[in-house]
Structure formats: C-alpha cells, structure tokens
Design an enzyme around this catalytic site. Structure first.
Site, PDB file in Angstrom:
ATOM      1  N   SER A 111      -6.470   3.522  -3.224  1.00  0.00           N
ATOM      2  CA  SER A 111      -7.418   4.092  -4.200  1.00  0.00           C
ATOM      3  C   SER A 111      -7.895   3.077  -5.234  1.00  0.00           C
ATOM      4  CB  SER A 111      -6.814   5.333  -4.878  1.00  0.00           C
ATOM      5  OG  SER A 111      -6.565   6.341  -3.913  1.00  0.00           O
ATOM      6  N   GLU A 132       0.843  -1.197   0.000  1.00  0.00           N
ATOM      7  CA  GLU A 132       0.000   0.000   0.000  1.00  0.00           C
ATOM      8  C   GLU A 132       0.879   1.247   0.000  1.00  0.00           C
ATOM      9  OE1 GLU A 132      -4.205  -0.994   1.636  1.00  0.00           O
ATOM     10  OE2 GLU A 132      -2.960  -0.272   3.263  1.00  0.00           O
ATOM     11  N   GLY A 174      -6.267   6.777  -0.042  1.00  0.00           N
ATOM     12  CA  GLY A 174      -7.268   7.810   0.202  1.00  0.00           C
ATOM     13  C   GLY A 174      -7.068   9.070  -0.611  1.00  0.00           C
TER      14      GLY A 174
HETATM   15  P1  13P Z   1      -8.267   3.612   0.028  1.00  0.00           P
HETATM   16  O1  13P Z   1      -8.798   2.468  -0.806  1.00  0.00           O
HETATM   17  O2  13P Z   1      -9.351   4.428   0.654  1.00  0.00           O
HETATM   18  O3  13P Z   1      -7.246   4.409  -0.709  1.00  0.00           O
HETATM   19  O4  13P Z   1      -7.501   2.945   1.272  1.00  0.00           O
HETATM   20  C1  13P Z   1      -6.582   1.944   1.037  1.00  0.00           C
HETATM   21  C2  13P Z   1      -6.196   1.353   2.337  1.00  0.00           C
HETATM   22  O5  13P Z   1      -5.511   1.985   3.131  1.00  0.00           O
HETATM   23  C3  13P Z   1      -6.703   0.015   2.655  1.00  0.00           C
HETATM   24  O6  13P Z   1      -6.101  -0.507   3.802  1.00  0.00           O
END
Ligand code: 13P
Length: 248
Positions: free
Chosen positions: A208, A164, A170
C-alpha cells in the site's frame, strides 16, 4: 558500500498493450534521477516494452520464474526466457506466489539461483501474515524466510530484498514507519551477519505504498526504496513515488 535506491513497480496480473503509455511516463521519470527504476509488467509485455523504450533508464523485471531453464512445465516461464525478452530483474517469493501456488522458501531459493544464472537481479520478497504479527512472531518469521529463501551466494549486486507484510498488500493499510524501521533494521543486521556486503543490499518496503505515505517511509535509515503494486499501474501515481525516493 551504499545500497542502491530502487523504485520498483509490480503490475501483477494487469496490463495489455493499451497500458504501454503508462510505462513511457514512468520511463521519463526513470531518466530524471540517479537511482534505479524497475517495472515488472506481465511477462507478455516485457519484449514489447524493451523494444519500445530502448536504451531507457527504465529496467524491466519478471514477476516470477520456474527454477528450471526449460522443459515440460505448461504455463510457466523460465528465467532465461525473461532475460531474453529484456528483463534484468525478477521477483522471487512474492506472497501471492507463496499463497496461490504454494511456493516454499526452498522453491524461492531455487528461483533466485535461476535468476542469477540468467544474469538477472533477484527481488526476493518476504512478509508476515496478520496472524503472525498479532502473535508477536514477525521478526522470527522473517528471519526464517530470509534464511530459507536466500541462497548463500547472494550478494548486494545480485539481490534486492523486499519486505512486504501480507496484511498491507492491496489493503490500503500501510505499515507504520516504526513497524518498517523495526523490521528493516533487523533485516539489515541479519544481512550484515551472513554476507560480506550485507550493508549494501537494497531493502525495499512493499504494501500500500502511495505518494502520500512514501516520503515518511523513505526517510528511514534502512528503507532504500519500495516495491509498489496498485500505485505503479498509472504513471501519475507512480512518478511521485519515484520523485519522493529521489528526494530522500
Ligand atoms: P500494493 O502496493 O498494491 O499494496 O501491492 C504491493 C505489492 O504486493 C508489490 O509487490
């Protein structure tokens, strides 16, 4: 050994009993494919979801845990507590925990041990910051995080690794398929080198992920699924991602 395909949702600090219908919608999709669907709601909802969606194909997970099984740690939750509530997975080392709570690689390694001791599967997260990527340090940073956060007795059965990138979480800024492929191929090589069954560890991408970008990510050889934040809160957003993975 082939990695399991895994669609995982992380609700983060979102969700009350009013949101349980969304989990029912996700459970329906979970029952319709052969892969693994995991939902990590806030800890307050795990036992209610386990009771309301019994025998479901939908697996439940915690979002973090204290390394100790019990004790004087106000506000924390332990791995055996999560397991007793109905969780069979638990996230460890999410970048929001590393940033907000100062969790180090060594802390994350202890959490993995606690998760395994409680009979659960760890979803261990690593990711570089934008500054690290722009400095060309991505692969070195991730290798160090992987080595420092994943204890030696990790196996494909007890561990899932989630990549990630911090800058993609986000932000609506998803990593490109080329960026994900470069990292996942390097992680696969590292897992194979250090584990007998490293070829079978599921490698998830998170940051995302949406229905619109899921298919191109799942087409990559070493992308075995996704860890989804915002788009896992609503069944209408998450189910198409599960279906894209099922079709990949
Ligand atoms: P988003 O999909 O909201 O970007 O978050 C990813 C995340 O941190 C999942 O653990």
């Amino acid at each position: 050994m082939q990695p399991r395909k895994i669609a995982a949702g992380n609700w983060k600090m979102n969700g009350t009993p009013a949101d349980i219908p969304e989990a029912h919608g996700i459970a329906e999709a979970a029952a319709a494919w052969a892969g693994v669907t995991v939902l990590c709601p806030p800890a307050t909802l795990i036992s209610q979801l386990a009771a309301e969606v019994p025998g479901s194909a939908l697996k439940l997970g915690g979002q973090c845990c204290h390394p100790a099984a019990k004790g004087a740690h106000t506000g924390d939750v332990s791995a055996p507590m999560l397991a007793s509530a109905g969780a069979t997975f638990c996230i460890a080392g999410h970048s929001e925990r590393r940033a907000d709570h100062g969790e180090t690689d060594a802390d994350v390694a202890r959490q993995c041990e606690a998760i395994w001791a409680a009979g659960m599967t760890a979803i261990m997260c690593i990711g570089e910051t934008l500054a690290q990527r722009e400095a060309g340090e991505t692969l070195d940073v991730l290798a160090a995080q992987l080595d420092g956060s994943l204890p030696a007795r990790a196996t494909a059965a007890n561990t899932v690794v989630a990549y990630e990138p911090v800058w993609a979480i986000g932000t609506g800024r998803v990593a490109s398929p080329e960026q994900v492929a470069e990292v996942h191929d390097a992680l696969r090589a590292r897992l194979r080198a250090r584990m007998k069954d490293g070829a079978g560890v599921s490698l998830l991408y998170g940051g995302s992920v949406k229905a619109a970008n899921a298919a191109e990510l799942f087409a990559l050889e070493n992308a075995d699924g996704a860890l989804v934040g915002g788009a896992s809160l609503k069944a209408d957003d998450f189910v198409p991602i599960v279906k894209a993975l099922a079709a990949s």
